[in-house]
Design an enzyme around this catalytic site. Structure first.
Site, PDB file in Angstrom:
ATOM      1  N   SER A 164       0.850  -1.199   0.000  1.00 48.77           N
ATOM      2  CA  SER A 164       0.000   0.000   0.000  1.00 48.77           C
ATOM      3  C   SER A 164       0.883   1.245   0.000  1.00 48.77           C
ATOM      4  O   SER A 164       1.696   1.442   0.916  1.00 48.77           O
ATOM      5  CB  SER A 164      -0.883   0.007   1.251  1.00 48.77           C
ATOM      6  OG  SER A 164      -1.337   1.322   1.484  1.00 48.77           O
ATOM      7  N   HIS A 204      -1.215  -1.321  -4.206  1.00 50.64           N
ATOM      8  CA  HIS A 204      -2.495  -0.978  -3.570  1.00 50.64           C
ATOM      9  C   HIS A 204      -2.541   0.536  -3.322  1.00 50.64           C
ATOM     10  O   HIS A 204      -1.614   1.109  -2.748  1.00 50.64           O
ATOM     11  CB  HIS A 204      -2.605  -1.753  -2.257  1.00 50.64           C
ATOM     12  CG  HIS A 204      -3.901  -1.602  -1.540  1.00 50.64           C
ATOM     13  ND1 HIS A 204      -5.011  -2.371  -1.833  1.00 50.64           N
ATOM     14  CD2 HIS A 204      -4.273  -0.777  -0.523  1.00 50.64           C
ATOM     15  CE1 HIS A 204      -6.003  -2.040  -1.020  1.00 50.64           C
ATOM     16  NE2 HIS A 204      -5.582  -1.066  -0.219  1.00 50.64           N
ATOM     17  N   ASP A 255      -4.692   3.614  -1.706  1.00 54.62           N
ATOM     18  CA  ASP A 255      -5.761   3.946  -0.753  1.00 54.62           C
ATOM     19  C   ASP A 255      -6.284   5.353  -0.987  1.00 54.62           C
ATOM     20  O   ASP A 255      -5.584   6.339  -0.748  1.00 54.62           O
ATOM     21  CB  ASP A 255      -5.226   3.818   0.679  1.00 54.62           C
ATOM     22  CG  ASP A 255      -5.042   2.362   1.067  1.00 54.62           C
ATOM     23  OD1 ASP A 255      -6.010   1.592   0.929  1.00 54.62           O
ATOM     24  OD2 ASP A 255      -3.937   1.992   1.504  1.00 54.62           O
ATOM     25  N   MET A 261      -8.988   8.188   0.011  1.00 53.41           N
ATOM     26  CA  MET A 261      -9.847   8.585   1.140  1.00 53.41           C
ATOM     27  C   MET A 261     -10.371   9.999   0.925  1.00 53.41           C
ATOM     28  O   MET A 261      -9.650  10.844   0.398  1.00 53.41           O
ATOM     29  CB  MET A 261      -9.038   8.534   2.436  1.00 53.41           C
ATOM     30  CG  MET A 261      -8.341   7.201   2.668  1.00 53.41           C
ATOM     31  SD  MET A 261      -7.568   7.143   4.281  1.00 53.41           S
ATOM     32  CE  MET A 261      -6.623   5.600   4.109  1.00 53.41           C
ATOM     33  N   HIS A 320      -8.365   1.163  -3.871  1.00 48.12           N
ATOM     34  CA  HIS A 320      -9.293   0.916  -2.755  1.00 48.12           C
ATOM     35  C   HIS A 320      -9.970   2.241  -2.419  1.00 48.12           C
ATOM     36  O   HIS A 320      -9.349   3.131  -1.842  1.00 48.12           O
ATOM     37  CB  HIS A 320      -8.460   0.369  -1.580  1.00 48.12           C
ATOM     38  CG  HIS A 320      -9.227   0.126  -0.324  1.00 48.12           C
ATOM     39  ND1 HIS A 320      -8.602  -0.160   0.878  1.00 48.12           N
ATOM     40  CD2 HIS A 320     -10.554   0.100  -0.058  1.00 48.12           C
ATOM     41  CE1 HIS A 320      -9.515  -0.342   1.819  1.00 48.12           C
ATOM     42  NE2 HIS A 320     -10.701  -0.177   1.284  1.00 48.12           N
ATOM     43  N   MET A 335     -12.104   4.421  -0.358  1.00 47.41           N
ATOM     44  CA  MET A 335     -12.755   4.644   0.943  1.00 47.41           C
ATOM     45  C   MET A 335     -13.435   6.001   0.862  1.00 47.41           C
ATOM     46  O   MET A 335     -13.059   6.963   1.539  1.00 47.41           O
ATOM     47  CB  MET A 335     -11.701   4.591   2.056  1.00 47.41           C
ATOM     48  CG  MET A 335     -11.230   3.169   2.328  1.00 47.41           C
ATOM     49  SD  MET A 335      -9.652   3.108   3.179  1.00 47.41           S
ATOM     50  CE  MET A 335      -8.561   3.217   1.770  1.00 47.41           C
ATOM     51  N   MET A 376     -11.262  -5.838   5.674  1.00 51.29           N
ATOM     52  CA  MET A 376     -10.451  -4.904   6.461  1.00 51.29           C
ATOM     53  C   MET A 376     -10.176  -5.488   7.836  1.00 51.29           C
ATOM     54  O   MET A 376     -11.104  -5.899   8.541  1.00 51.29           O
ATOM     55  CB  MET A 376     -11.186  -3.563   6.637  1.00 51.29           C
ATOM     56  CG  MET A 376     -11.382  -2.745   5.384  1.00 51.29           C
ATOM     57  SD  MET A 376      -9.871  -2.241   4.553  1.00 51.29           S
ATOM     58  CE  MET A 376      -8.995  -1.354   5.845  1.00 51.29           C
ATOM     59  N   GLY A 411      -8.801   4.102   7.209  1.00 59.42           N
ATOM     60  CA  GLY A 411      -8.509   5.522   7.433  1.00 59.42           C
ATOM     61  C   GLY A 411      -7.028   5.837   7.559  1.00 59.42           C
ATOM     62  O   GLY A 411      -6.584   6.879   7.100  1.00 59.42           O
ATOM     63  N   PHE A 412      -6.288   4.918   8.174  1.00 58.65           N
ATOM     64  CA  PHE A 412      -4.885   5.210   8.424  1.00 58.65           C
ATOM     65  C   PHE A 412      -4.026   3.956   8.296  1.00 58.65           C
ATOM     66  O   PHE A 412      -4.496   2.853   8.613  1.00 58.65           O
ATOM     67  CB  PHE A 412      -4.701   5.782   9.842  1.00 58.65           C
ATOM     68  CG  PHE A 412      -5.467   7.062  10.040  1.00 58.65           C
ATOM     69  CD1 PHE A 412      -4.910   8.288   9.682  1.00 58.65           C
ATOM     70  CD2 PHE A 412      -6.760   7.040  10.540  1.00 58.65           C
ATOM     71  CE1 PHE A 412      -5.636   9.463   9.833  1.00 58.65           C
ATOM     72  CE2 PHE A 412      -7.501   8.204  10.692  1.00 58.65           C
ATOM     73  CZ  PHE A 412      -6.932   9.427  10.338  1.00 58.65           C
ATOM     74  N   GLY A 413      -2.778   4.147   7.856  1.00 55.38           N
ATOM     75  CA  GLY A 413      -1.815   3.055   7.858  1.00 55.38           C
ATOM     76  C   GLY A 413      -1.239   2.895   9.260  1.00 55.38           C
ATOM     77  O   GLY A 413      -1.447   3.741  10.132  1.00 55.38           O
ATOM     78  N   GLY A 414      -0.535   1.803   9.481  1.00 55.05           N
ATOM     79  CA  GLY A 414       0.209   1.619  10.725  1.00 55.05           C
ATOM     80  C   GLY A 414      -0.616   1.254  11.942  1.00 55.05           C
ATOM     81  O   GLY A 414      -0.132   1.365  13.070  1.00 55.05           O
ATOM     82  N   ASP A 435      -6.537  -6.552   4.426  1.00 52.09           N
ATOM     83  CA  ASP A 435      -5.923  -5.226   4.437  1.00 52.09           C
ATOM     84  C   ASP A 435      -5.955  -4.616   5.831  1.00 52.09           C
ATOM     85  O   ASP A 435      -7.023  -4.415   6.400  1.00 52.09           O
ATOM     86  CB  ASP A 435      -6.709  -4.337   3.451  1.00 52.09           C
ATOM     87  CG  ASP A 435      -6.125  -2.947   3.295  1.00 52.09           C
ATOM     88  OD1 ASP A 435      -5.065  -2.655   3.864  1.00 52.09           O
ATOM     89  OD2 ASP A 435      -6.765  -2.144   2.576  1.00 52.09           O
TER      90      ASP A 435
HETATM   91  C1  DX5 Z   1      -6.232   1.567   5.695  1.00 48.76           C
HETATM   92  C2  DX5 Z   1      -5.777   1.161   4.319  1.00 48.76           C
HETATM   93  C3  DX5 Z   1      -4.673   0.163   4.287  1.00 48.76           C
HETATM   94  C4  DX5 Z   1      -3.430   0.610   4.998  1.00 48.76           C
HETATM   95  C5  DX5 Z   1      -2.562  -0.563   5.302  1.00 48.76           C
HETATM   96  O1  DX5 Z   1      -7.366   2.352   5.602  1.00 48.76           O
HETATM   97  O2  DX5 Z   1      -6.836   0.607   3.573  1.00 48.76           O
HETATM   98  O3  DX5 Z   1      -4.378  -0.233   2.955  1.00 48.76           O
HETATM   99  O4  DX5 Z   1      -2.702   1.547   4.275  1.00 48.76           O
HETATM  100  O5  DX5 Z   1      -1.483  -0.086   6.029  1.00 48.76           O
HETATM  101  P1  DX5 Z   1      -0.743  -0.991   7.104  1.00 48.76           P
HETATM  102  O6  DX5 Z   1      -0.230  -2.191   6.374  1.00 48.76           O
HETATM  103  O7  DX5 Z   1       0.331  -0.086   7.595  1.00 48.76           O
HETATM  104  O8  DX5 Z   1      -1.755  -1.358   8.154  1.00 48.76           O
HETATM  105 ZN    ZN Z   2      -6.425  -0.318   1.550  1.00 51.60          ZN
END
Ligand code: DX5
Ligand code: ZN
Length: 218
Positions: A14, A39, A41, A43, A72, A74, A144, A149-152, A177
């Protein structure tokens, strides 16, 4: 469990966790390291509290790689943007069940009519039974394992429990994901996923080849 040890698991890094100041190089690096898809994302600040990117960035990514771009969405009213993402070079568009539950069939049909493959994503708390009417209308289910909404964020173990149930009923691709790392990737593979989406676990590591291999280690 339904794991097939010979099945090829696809890795979809991603870009949310990539260095956007050198996005082209980041993409080429993960492609060389063995990534199967990229991937993306998207938003909108409404469906999720964060804002990210749109078709113009996908256009840039398309110049940097030939591997499939897995978008993706969102966002609310995602159908407004299918053509723009197609023109930008997307290959897959996944919409959220929760963003278009009243007209999901129409949205999926429109994605296919645009010439792209389509997916449905569900939030961690959404019951997978809502997917029952759509098995034949979608090419992918994206489960999911964090709140979008956020990575990490940390992997939600309760969400992965949906995958074996979906696997029994659905013949298309299943993607997982959110919070995927060396440990949780194994759990997702054992549950029956085909695709691992991973942001931090790939772009957060200096050696991307080793990072991808670690996700696939059994
Ligand atoms: C979250 C995203 C994910 C996210 C994954 O809303 O859809 O794709 O970026 O990031 P990690 O792998 O850091 O959880
Ligand atoms: Zn995603």
């Amino acid at each position: 469990m339904t794991e097939n040890p010979r099945k090829k698991i696809l890795i979809a890094p991603s870009i949310l966790s990539a260095d956007f100041s050198r996005l082209g190089d980041e993409i080429r690096e993960v492609e060389e390291a063995g990534a199967d898809w990229i991937h993306v994302d998207v938003m909108d600040g409404h469906f999720v509290p964060n804002l990210t990117i749109g078709p113009v960035v996908v256009q840039g990514l398309r110049k940097a790689t030939k591997i499939p771009l897995d978008v993706h969405l969102m966002i609310e009213e995602p159908w407004k943007y299918f053509s723009a993402f197609k023109e930008a070079g997307a290959d897959w568009i996944t919409v959220h069940y929760e963003a278009c539950s009243k007209n999901l069939s129409d949205a999926l049909r429109k994605i296919r009519e645009t010439g792209l493959r389509c997916g449905i994503s569900i939030r961690p708390k959404t019951d997978p039974e809502v997917l029952e009417p759509f098995w034949d209308e979608t090419d992918l289910i994206l489960v999911m394992t964090v709140e979008p909404g956020f990575g990490g964020q940390a992997f939600m173990p309760e969400a992965i429990g949906k995958v074996p149930w979906i696997r029994k009923k659905y013949k298309g691709l299943i993607s997982v994901d959110g919070g995927i790392n060396e440990k949780t990737a194994h759990e997702a593979i054992r549950a029956g996923t085909d695709i691992l989406v991973a942001g931090t676990a790939v772009f957060g590591k200096p050696d991307r080849k080793r990072a991808i291999e670690a996700l696939l280690a059994r």
